[in-house]
Design a protein around this motif. Structure first.
Motif, short mmCIF file in Angstrom:
data_model
loop_
_atom_site.label_atom_id
_atom_site.label_comp_id
_atom_site.label_asym_id
_atom_site.label_seq_id
_atom_site.Cartn_x
_atom_site.Cartn_y
_atom_site.Cartn_z
N VAL A 37 0.85 -1.19 0.00
CA VAL A 37 0.00 0.00 0.00
C VAL A 37 0.88 1.23 0.00
O VAL A 37 1.63 1.48 0.94
N THR A 38 0.81 2.02 -1.06
CA THR A 38 1.65 3.22 -1.13
C THR A 38 0.85 4.50 -0.95
O THR A 38 1.41 5.57 -0.81
N ASP A 39 -0.45 4.38 -0.97
CA ASP A 39 -1.29 5.57 -0.88
C ASP A 39 -1.37 6.04 0.57
O ASP A 39 -1.76 5.29 1.45
N TYR A 40 -1.00 7.31 0.77
CA TYR A 40 -0.95 7.81 2.15
C TYR A 40 -2.30 7.78 2.84
O TYR A 40 -2.40 7.44 4.02
N ALA A 41 -3.35 8.15 2.07
CA ALA A 41 -4.68 8.17 2.68
C ALA A 41 -5.04 6.78 3.18
O ALA A 41 -5.59 6.61 4.27
N GLU A 42 -4.68 5.79 2.38
CA GLU A 42 -4.95 4.40 2.74
C GLU A 42 -4.13 3.98 3.96
O GLU A 42 -4.63 3.36 4.89
N ILE A 43 -2.86 4.38 3.95
CA ILE A 43 -1.98 4.04 5.08
C ILE A 43 -2.53 4.62 6.37
O ILE A 43 -2.55 3.98 7.41
N MET A 44 -3.01 5.87 6.29
CA MET A 44 -3.52 6.53 7.48
C MET A 44 -4.75 5.80 8.03
O MET A 44 -5.01 5.81 9.22
N ARG A 45 -5.50 5.18 7.12
CA ARG A 45 -6.70 4.49 7.58
C ARG A 45 -6.35 3.32 8.49
O ARG A 45 -7.16 2.87 9.28
N TYR A 46 -5.13 2.84 8.36
CA TYR A 46 -4.68 1.79 9.27
C TYR A 46 -4.18 2.35 10.60
O TYR A 46 -3.73 1.60 11.46
N GLY A 58 -5.61 -7.18 7.70
CA GLY A 58 -6.18 -5.91 8.12
C GLY A 58 -5.75 -5.42 9.49
O GLY A 58 -6.12 -4.34 9.90
N LYS A 59 -4.96 -6.22 10.19
CA LYS A 59 -4.53 -5.81 11.52
C LYS A 59 -3.04 -5.45 11.49
O LYS A 59 -2.22 -6.24 11.01
N VAL A 60 -2.72 -4.24 12.01
CA VAL A 60 -1.33 -3.80 11.99
C VAL A 60 -0.52 -4.57 13.03
O VAL A 60 -0.87 -4.61 14.20
N VAL A 61 0.55 -5.20 12.58
CA VAL A 61 1.34 -6.00 13.51
C VAL A 61 2.75 -5.46 13.68
O VAL A 61 3.52 -5.95 14.52
N LEU A 62 3.12 -4.46 12.91
CA LEU A 62 4.49 -3.97 12.95
C LEU A 62 4.52 -2.55 12.40
O LEU A 62 3.91 -2.28 11.37
N THR A 63 5.18 -1.63 13.09
CA THR A 63 5.29 -0.28 12.55
C THR A 63 6.70 0.25 12.68
O THR A 63 7.42 -0.06 13.62
#
Lengths: 81, 412
Positions: A37-46, A58-63
């Motif tokens: 996913v390279t789209d910032y808007a999409e990234i922010m949704r996570y 769909g679940k963030v496991v690493l940042t």
């Protein structure tokens, strides 16, 4: 399972994607679908504020970092369980 | 002048890019862009950014630690972590204590370096490399521990709804303590804006985070003493606070790119609580990442410093970069902005310049311009900010750095 690398194409994001592919191949997970996913808007949704990040089903496991291969393997296997 | 370069560079950055064009990403792209506004949000090309840090530790950094894996955990299982830590601290202390006599012995008794140009350059090099490395490891570890208490998500939460001034001061301080990397500047900016952090406060953070750098701080302290290091932090904070405040006062919210307004941020993954073992591991990881990345720059920087030390005549710089040359401060800033180096590499050069008679204010201004205002960051920010706001941002920060340079040249 669906794995998504969240990150806008920086060097570390590509590294994380390559590492994820490697781990998936080694674990022999057949039904894995890997996306980037390279789209910032999409990234922010996570709810992610530091890239690269990894979301599994769909679940963030690493940042915010490229983990060691061993750590990533642990993360993926515990998401499978 | 610089803004022209920025706009065109921003545009090239925004052009359809070949970077990471793998099938899945390409397949995703259409639906992602369809949901939001057209192009700028989804430009994959990001200029190389030197992310020193193992940035986040939010969602999952702690995850690997309890079980760990591989060799490291079998190791750690046998000997408690605190014992390793105590041993390492002890070894560090011994090395630090005996460094000077040992290097003296090595340089003059073993290698028989003379007082000549070559001799003094080599002595400078072999003395500074281990000293700087020892300092680097200690400081990066300490800052790693500090950063394990902060995360971008937490900082966002702390800053949301802050008024100006108080917010500017807090944001500047948090800029030091929060793990940050230029690559993440956009999601961070978006997250702050979405949470209602005022624009000026956001800028205070974005200015302080790269400009006040732990590597630079410790190296300055080790090489020039705590006074210079304190000046660096103090003036860096001052610039971040006032520049952010000015940007806020100017009311430039309308110069944020339009698509930013439509951003809705999802719930952040819950952060795992780190215990002390986890914090130590996090800090050790930071040492591995950062020292692994910058050691070569440090060695190269010290080599340049050593060459200047040995071969450039005493007071050579006094005429060009001394206090009497009024134009040297702006020249230093102008040179520094397009240059991009990590802090570790620039310090030895700073050291050599100072030693040859360059004025402290001029050198500090040059250094802050190099690490505080960088072209890659400007290009990245171009995606969320219109050029007018970028120009104000660069102008205000550069003016602050100029002021600091003149101030020190006057006072010291």
């Amino acid at each position: 399972m669906k794995l998504e690398i969240l990150g806008s194409g920086c060097a570390n994001c590509d590294k994380l994607e390559a590492l994820t592919r490697e781990v998936i191949a080694e674990l022999g997970i057949a039904d894995a679908e890997i996306g980037h996913v390279t789209d910032y808007a999409e990234i922010m949704r996570y709810g992610v504020m530091s890239t690269p990040a990894l979301a599994i089903d769909g679940k963030v496991v690493l940042t915010g970092k490229v983990p060691s291969k061993a750590d990533l393997t642990t993360i993926v296997t515990s998401a499978l369980a | 002048m610089s803004t022209d370069a920025v706009t065109s560079a921003g545009r090239t950055g925004g052009a359809p890019s070949l970077a990471s064009a793998d099938e899945t990403a390409a397949a995703r792209e259409p639906d992602a862009t369809a949901q939001t506004t057209p192009s700028p949000a989804s430009t994959p090309a990001i200029p190389a950014c030197a992310c020193d840090t193992a940035a986040g530790h939010g969602a999952a950094a702690g995850r690997g630690s309890p079980g760990g894996s591989g060799r490291a955990s079998r190791w750690a299982a046998r000997v408690p972590l605190w014992l390793w830590l105590a041993l390492a601290v002890g070894a560090w202390g011994v090395a630090w204590h005996w460094l000077a006599p040992f290097i003296d012995w090595l340089a003059y008794d073993v290698l028989r370096l003379g007082d000549g140009r070559f001799g003094s350059a080599v002595a400078f090099f072999i003395y500074d490399v281990p000293k700087v490395m020892l300092l680097l490891v200690a400081v990066v570890f300490g800052v790693g521990i500090l950063r394990s208490f902060f995360s971008p998500e937490r900082t966002r939460h702390l800053l949301a709804g802050r008024r100006e001034l108080v917010g500017n001061v807090m944001a500047s301080g948090l800029g030091i303590a929060t793990p940050f990397c230029t690559c993440s500047a956009i999601p961070l900016f978006l997250g702050f804006v979405e949470a209602g952090v005022p624009l000026g406060v956001t800028f205070s953070f974005l200015i302080a985070a790269p400009m006040i750098n732990e590597v630079a701080l410790v190296l300055l302290a080790g090489l020039f003493g705590w006074q210079v290091a304190a000046l660096y932090v103090g003036t860096g904070l001052f610039i971040a606070i006032t520049a952010g405040w000015i940007v806020g006062r100017l009311g430039m919210e309308r110069y944020i790119q339009d698509w930013v307004r439509d951003i809705r941020m999802g719930e952040s993954a819950s952060e795992e609580k780190l215990d002390w073992n986890g914090r130590v591991r996090y800090a050790l990881q930071a040492v591995r990442d950062i020292v692994g990345k910058v050691w070569l720059y440090v060695v190269l920087g010290i080599a340049v410093g050593a060459a200047i030390h040995g071969y450039v005549p005493e007071n050579f710089m006094a005429g060009i970069m001394g206090e009497s040359a009024w134009w040297s401060v702006p020249a230093g800033v102008l040179m520094g902005v397009p240059m991009y180096s990590n802090a570790a590499g620039i310090i030895p050069i700073v050291e050599a310049l100072l030693e040859k008679g360059a004025a402290l204010g001029t050198v500090l201004a040059f250094m802050m311009a190099v690490i505080g205002l960088s072209l890659p960051e400007i290009i990245i920010l171009r995606k969320v900010l219109r050029w007018q706001l970028i120009a104000v941002f660069v102008g205000v920060v550069a003016a602050g750095i100029l002021g600091v340079g003149y101030l020190f040249n006057l006072v010291l």
